[in-house]
Design a protein around this motif. Sequence first.
Motif, mmCIF file in Angstrom:
data_model
loop_
_atom_site.group_PDB
_atom_site.id
_atom_site.type_symbol
_atom_site.label_atom_id
_atom_site.label_comp_id
_atom_site.label_asym_id
_atom_site.label_seq_id
_atom_site.Cartn_x
_atom_site.Cartn_y
_atom_site.Cartn_z
ATOM 1 N N SER A 1 0.869 -1.180 0.000
ATOM 2 C CA SER A 1 0.000 0.000 0.000
ATOM 3 C C SER A 1 0.906 1.231 0.000
ATOM 4 O O SER A 1 2.063 1.160 0.445
ATOM 5 N N SER A 2 0.387 2.354 -0.477
ATOM 6 C CA SER A 2 1.237 3.547 -0.514
ATOM 7 C C SER A 2 1.633 3.937 0.916
ATOM 8 O O SER A 2 2.726 4.450 1.147
ATOM 9 N N SER B 1 5.696 -4.500 -8.452
ATOM 10 C CA SER B 1 4.428 -4.464 -9.208
ATOM 11 C C SER B 1 3.906 -3.045 -9.435
ATOM 12 O O SER B 1 2.704 -2.806 -9.369
ATOM 13 N N VAL B 2 4.835 -2.110 -9.692
ATOM 14 C CA VAL B 2 4.399 -0.744 -10.031
ATOM 15 C C VAL B 2 3.941 -0.730 -11.497
ATOM 16 O O VAL B 2 4.561 -1.350 -12.360
ATOM 17 N N LYS B 3 2.837 -0.045 -11.734
ATOM 18 C CA LYS B 3 2.261 0.041 -13.077
ATOM 19 C C LYS B 3 1.844 1.494 -13.345
ATOM 20 O O LYS B 3 1.834 2.318 -12.421
ATOM 21 N N ALA B 4 1.438 1.749 -14.587
ATOM 22 C CA ALA B 4 0.967 3.097 -14.947
ATOM 23 C C ALA B 4 -0.199 3.508 -14.035
ATOM 24 O O ALA B 4 -0.345 4.683 -13.703
ATOM 25 N N LEU C 1 1.543 6.325 -5.378
ATOM 26 C CA LEU C 1 2.819 6.135 -4.670
ATOM 27 C C LEU C 1 3.597 7.448 -4.585
ATOM 28 O O LEU C 1 4.161 7.793 -3.538
ATOM 29 N N LEU C 2 3.607 8.185 -5.695
ATOM 30 C CA LEU C 2 4.397 9.429 -5.725
ATOM 31 C C LEU C 2 3.818 10.526 -4.837
ATOM 32 O O LEU C 2 4.512 11.490 -4.515
#
Length: 261
Positions: free
Chosen positions: A181-182, A214-217, A223-224
Amino acid sequence: MANRRPVIAGNWKMFKTVNEAEDYAVRFLEEVKEVTELDIILCAPFTALHPLKNELEESVVHLGAQNMSWADQGAYTGEISAQMLLDVACTYVILGHSERRELFGETDQEIAKKVQKALAAGLKPILCVGENLNVREEGKAAERVKGQVSLALSSLSAEELNPIVIAYEPIWAIGTGKTASSKDAQEMCAAIRTTLTGLMGPAAENVPILYGGSVKAENIAELLNEPDVDGALVGGASLDPLSFAKLVQNAAAVVARVEGI
Ligand code: PEP
């Protein structure tokens, strides 16, 4: 992401022949050539580095490798040195990726030697740290990750450590489709920054700390938005040039919004 320049790095792992890498570079560059809000890095297999050097020359995309030796040169069959990476225009090198630690037995001591060598040679290490599921379930994730950071970096001075990039990559989230999670990513990145502050003082505020797993578009923006998450190290979603370009563009849009561009 605070006032630090964000970083989006793709890790192709053991994928792509020379032809595939060249084709990717042409298609990817077409999509991201106007992106100036963040640093974009492609970490390619050794065989693709030289062709990519030519494709990426004078572009907004930086080149990185996925591993290197702690030795300068000599009788080390199968190894690649920092000088060899510099020779093909690499500016970054991933060190201590969990696949190297788990599948190839890399120890914290070896990783520390590699980080020292990369920094001395003028390469920017992307030091990967992260806990496995057992450690997380025991509630010891922060302790494990802080230990990995300290073991890799504690023999270096604050000045030597300046170019370092850290990637927090929980092993249970790599290639599994499960993203931390973020909030969890923020908590761990903040813990890493506290450890860095102990090692290098206020300069730790300038170190980019990336999240990977598992970072995606679709999830990069969330996250940022966290204050200590300064970008991402992206495996699977970096393999297709158009999807990775979309991820980069989504990240750039967050930066532009925050900076009021
Ligand atoms: C990685 O290999 O560093 C990684 C984060 O992989 P993925 O994005 O596929 O989870």
